[in-house]
Motif scaffolding. Structure first.
Motif, short mmCIF file in Angstrom:
data_model
loop_
_atom_site.label_atom_id
_atom_site.label_comp_id
_atom_site.label_asym_id
_atom_site.label_seq_id
_atom_site.Cartn_x
_atom_site.Cartn_y
_atom_site.Cartn_z
N LEU A 119 -9.88 73.55 46.36
CA LEU A 119 -10.09 73.45 47.80
C LEU A 119 -9.59 72.10 48.29
O LEU A 119 -9.97 71.05 47.76
CB LEU A 119 -11.58 73.61 48.11
N LEU A 120 -8.71 72.12 49.30
CA LEU A 120 -8.11 70.89 49.82
C LEU A 120 -8.62 70.49 51.20
O LEU A 120 -8.68 69.31 51.53
CB LEU A 120 -6.59 71.04 49.88
N GLY A 121 -8.97 71.47 52.01
CA GLY A 121 -9.42 71.15 53.37
C GLY A 121 -10.18 72.32 53.96
O GLY A 121 -10.13 73.45 53.45
N LEU A 122 -10.91 72.05 55.04
CA LEU A 122 -11.64 73.12 55.71
C LEU A 122 -11.94 72.76 57.16
O LEU A 122 -11.91 71.60 57.55
CB LEU A 122 -12.94 73.45 54.96
N THR A 123 -12.19 73.80 57.93
CA THR A 123 -12.71 73.68 59.28
C THR A 123 -14.15 74.18 59.24
O THR A 123 -14.42 75.24 58.68
CB THR A 123 -11.90 74.53 60.27
N MET A 124 -15.06 73.39 59.82
CA MET A 124 -16.47 73.76 59.74
C MET A 124 -17.15 73.55 61.08
O MET A 124 -16.89 72.59 61.79
CB MET A 124 -17.18 72.93 58.66
N VAL A 125 -18.04 74.48 61.42
CA VAL A 125 -18.86 74.36 62.61
C VAL A 125 -20.19 73.76 62.20
O VAL A 125 -20.90 74.32 61.35
CB VAL A 125 -19.07 75.74 63.27
N MET A 126 -20.54 72.62 62.79
CA MET A 126 -21.78 71.94 62.48
C MET A 126 -22.96 72.64 63.14
O MET A 126 -22.79 73.56 63.94
CB MET A 126 -21.70 70.48 62.94
N PHE A 127 -24.17 72.18 62.84
CA PHE A 127 -25.39 72.85 63.29
C PHE A 127 -25.50 72.94 64.80
O PHE A 127 -26.17 73.83 65.34
CB PHE A 127 -26.62 72.13 62.73
N ASP A 128 -24.85 72.02 65.52
CA ASP A 128 -24.93 72.00 66.99
C ASP A 128 -23.70 72.59 67.66
O ASP A 128 -23.54 72.51 68.87
CB ASP A 128 -25.15 70.57 67.49
N GLU A 151 -12.86 68.93 61.18
CA GLU A 151 -11.80 69.19 60.21
C GLU A 151 -11.98 68.20 59.06
O GLU A 151 -12.04 66.99 59.28
CB GLU A 151 -10.42 68.98 60.84
N ILE A 152 -12.06 68.71 57.85
CA ILE A 152 -12.30 67.86 56.68
C ILE A 152 -11.21 68.12 55.65
O ILE A 152 -10.90 69.27 55.34
CB ILE A 152 -13.69 68.14 56.07
N GLY A 153 -10.61 67.04 55.13
CA GLY A 153 -9.53 67.19 54.17
C GLY A 153 -8.26 67.67 54.84
O GLY A 153 -8.04 67.47 56.03
N GLY A 154 -7.37 68.27 54.07
CA GLY A 154 -6.09 68.74 54.60
C GLY A 154 -5.25 69.31 53.48
O GLY A 154 -5.77 70.00 52.60
N LYS A 155 -3.97 69.00 53.47
CA LYS A 155 -3.08 69.51 52.42
C LYS A 155 -2.89 68.53 51.27
O LYS A 155 -2.33 68.90 50.24
CB LYS A 155 -1.73 69.88 53.02
N ALA A 156 -3.33 67.30 51.46
CA ALA A 156 -3.18 66.31 50.40
C ALA A 156 -4.15 66.62 49.27
O ALA A 156 -5.22 67.21 49.47
CB ALA A 156 -3.44 64.91 50.94
N LEU A 157 -3.79 66.19 48.05
CA LEU A 157 -4.64 66.46 46.90
C LEU A 157 -5.93 65.64 46.95
O LEU A 157 -6.93 66.03 46.34
CB LEU A 157 -3.89 66.16 45.60
N GLY A 196 -11.56 58.75 52.79
CA GLY A 196 -12.97 58.67 53.14
C GLY A 196 -13.88 59.30 52.10
O GLY A 196 -13.48 59.57 50.96
N TYR A 197 -15.13 59.50 52.50
CA TYR A 197 -16.10 60.11 51.60
C TYR A 197 -15.63 61.51 51.18
O TYR A 197 -14.97 62.22 51.94
CB TYR A 197 -17.46 60.24 52.28
N ASP A 198 -16.04 61.91 49.99
CA ASP A 198 -15.67 63.24 49.48
C ASP A 198 -16.61 64.29 50.08
O ASP A 198 -17.46 64.86 49.40
CB ASP A 198 -15.76 63.26 47.95
N LEU A 199 -16.45 64.55 51.38
CA LEU A 199 -17.29 65.53 52.04
C LEU A 199 -16.99 66.96 51.57
O LEU A 199 -17.86 67.82 51.59
CB LEU A 199 -17.13 65.43 53.56
N LEU A 200 -15.74 67.19 51.12
CA LEU A 200 -15.44 68.51 50.56
C LEU A 200 -16.34 68.80 49.37
O LEU A 200 -16.84 69.91 49.20
CB LEU A 200 -13.98 68.58 50.11
N GLY A 201 -16.54 67.78 48.53
CA GLY A 201 -17.39 67.95 47.36
C GLY A 201 -18.84 68.21 47.72
O GLY A 201 -19.55 68.90 46.99
N VAL A 202 -19.29 67.66 48.84
CA VAL A 202 -20.66 67.88 49.30
C VAL A 202 -20.81 69.29 49.87
O VAL A 202 -21.79 69.99 49.61
CB VAL A 202 -21.06 66.83 50.36
#
Length: 480
Positions: free
Chosen positions: A180-189, A194-200, A204-210
């Protein structure tokens, strides 16, 4: 399984009292065709593949865009309405089971492949795209998406991200988080991020891992960018038959200890062999006590060399049957049998599928103890699992219509999971915690551990409206 043994949060009466108003509001936010509220039409959403528990939700919404998901989530947050994200409903831990005051946000209509980037070897897809369709879309370019759960024909990438799903080939290629390289996510509110992208490796923080493996409790993933891998020159599955499960388990540990990493090492005990062969007619040997499916890939020369080393190790562990696939059709049959295991088992009995993971050096011990636990409870078990990374899947067979039998199955499953933790492993390798393992979290984690995990969850969702009955024991939330 007893309906009373795993509890849900009590439904909020003020939400139930406003049901008709809430449904009307949701229909206005989307369209009536995207909202399900009729009791009969809600039945398919009352449970997932963890069929022992079920609750009819308040309503189901089927948005088609990230913006629609955002509107629904913002409305639910403003009105304190719990939200249950749902992909294809293949969760084996109850991760998508709703509650009476909740709105299920189903992502099945968000099923578009948005982009295939051949230069960067990535695909960007909506969360409702099935796992297998990603590989199907790029097969003509000799690429594929590596994680391959047994339910890959049906399960969706959004659900895979929620549970950090793996599959038979995760031994070499890794699980969802590794691809998994990136994602679009809707937060609770309702905020869209947009987190991550096409780069490996994103900045910043590894929010993808969280987020990967957070079981829909930190936000609703609506799009994902995943890594594509070049298809191998060739591949070859080989069947290895042993007299006992302990011998097969020791062989697996020996292969990995020798530094050999095949593409896959899958395990079946005698019960699983008989079930799968009766369904798939894959040509499995029927006179052995345990079977390993070991797949290697590369050129013919490479495969021959690796297989020679594996065969030498297998002979050291008293292997009785060695059978190489002789054609693509035979190879496909071998994998059909393995990937049909859960469905084939469902033809003969109800079952609970455990998901504990253990160190490879403990495989033989845990298999032996699992058999003893099952015998003590007077049940049957079919063991079929990803042996290469120690991700066990004992299928405990029982009668769901017999409350006593169901209670025994649940208790036996809990003992097996505790055994996995005590052997140095963990409660889940790829299915998630969900409802099934929620009350066992205290066996693996201390109060301080749970408090820290819940603090992270609260940072993303302060009101606990996202999948609220899952993962964390209900009684320990006050310490968060």
């Amino acid at each position: 399984m007893s309906q009373a043994s795993i509890s849900f949060l009590p439904p909020k009466q003020h939400i139930l009292a406003r049901r008709e108003t809430i449904i009307a509001d949701l229909e206005e936010l989307l369209t009536p065709s995207c909202v399900i509220s009729d009791a009969r039409e809600l039945v398919p959403f009352e449970t997932d593949a963890f069929i022992a528990y079920r609750r009819l939700p308040l309503a189901v919404v089927l948005p088609e865009t990230t913006a629609q998901v955002s509107r629904v989530v913002a409305y639910c947050q403003a009105n304190e309405i719990p939200i249950i994200p749902r992909g294809a409903g293949t969760s084996l831990c109850g991760g998508a089971i709703p509650q009476e005051d909740a709105v299920v946000v189903g992502l099945s209509k968000m099923s578009k492949i948005l982009e295939v980037d051949l230069e960067n070897r990535t695909a960007t897809v909506q969360a409702g795209v099935t796992n297998l369709n990603i590989s199907n879309a790029v097969a003509g370019h000799r690429l594929f998406y590596a994680p391959d759960p047994s339910s890959q024909l049906a399960c969706t990438i959004g659900g895979n991200i929620g549970m950090n799903s793996g599959g038979a080939h995760c031994l070499k290629y890794g699980v969802t988080t590794n691809n998994l390289l990136g994602l679009t996510m809707v937060m609770f509110d309702g905020t869209i991020v947009e987190i991550g992208g096409k780069a490996l490796d994103g900045a910043g923080y590894d929010l993808l891992g969280v987020i990967c493996g957070s079981e829909g409790q930190l936000g609703i993933v609506t799009e994902a960018t995943v890594r594509l891998i070049a298809s191998p020159e060739g591949s070859r599955p080989v069947l290895f038959g042993f007299d006992t499960s302990e011998q097969a388990g020791s062989c697996v540990a020996g292969i990995i200890a020798a530094g050999i990493i095949p593409v896959a090492i899958e395990f079946m005990d005698k019960q699983a062999i008989e079930i799968c062969e009766a369904f798939a007619h894959a040509g499995y040997p029927m006179d052995v006590g345990a079977l390993l499916i070991i797949e290697v890939e590369g050129s013919d020369t490479e495969m021959d060399a690796v297989l020679a080393d594996i065969i030498a190790i297998a002979r050291h562990h008293d292997v009785r049957v060695i059978r190489e696939s002789q054609s693509a059709a035979e190879a496909a049959l071998i994998w059909k049998g393995r990937k049909s295991a859960f469905g084939a088992t469902g033809r003969i009995a109800d079952y609970i599928c455990m998901d504990g993971t253990v160190p490879l050096g403990q495989l033989s011990h845990v298999l032996k103890m699992t058999s003893e636990i099952i015998d003590r409870f007077g049940l049957r078990v079919a063991n079929v699992f990803h042996a290469g990374d120690g991700n066990m899947h004992p299928l405990i067979l029982y009668n769901i219509n017999d409350p006593e039998d169901a209670a025994r199955a649940e208790e036996a499953g809990n003992e097996i999971l505790k055994l996995c933790v005590d052997a140095g492993g963990c409660l889940t390798g790829e299915h998630g915690v969900g409802l099934e393992k929620r009350d066992l979290m205290r066996h693996q984690f201390s109060d301080a551990d749970l408090k820290q995990q819940m603090a992270v969850r609260r940072a993303f969702d302060p009101a606990w409206i996202l999948n609220p009955s899952k993962v964390f024991p209900l009684e320990c939330r006050d310490v968060a």
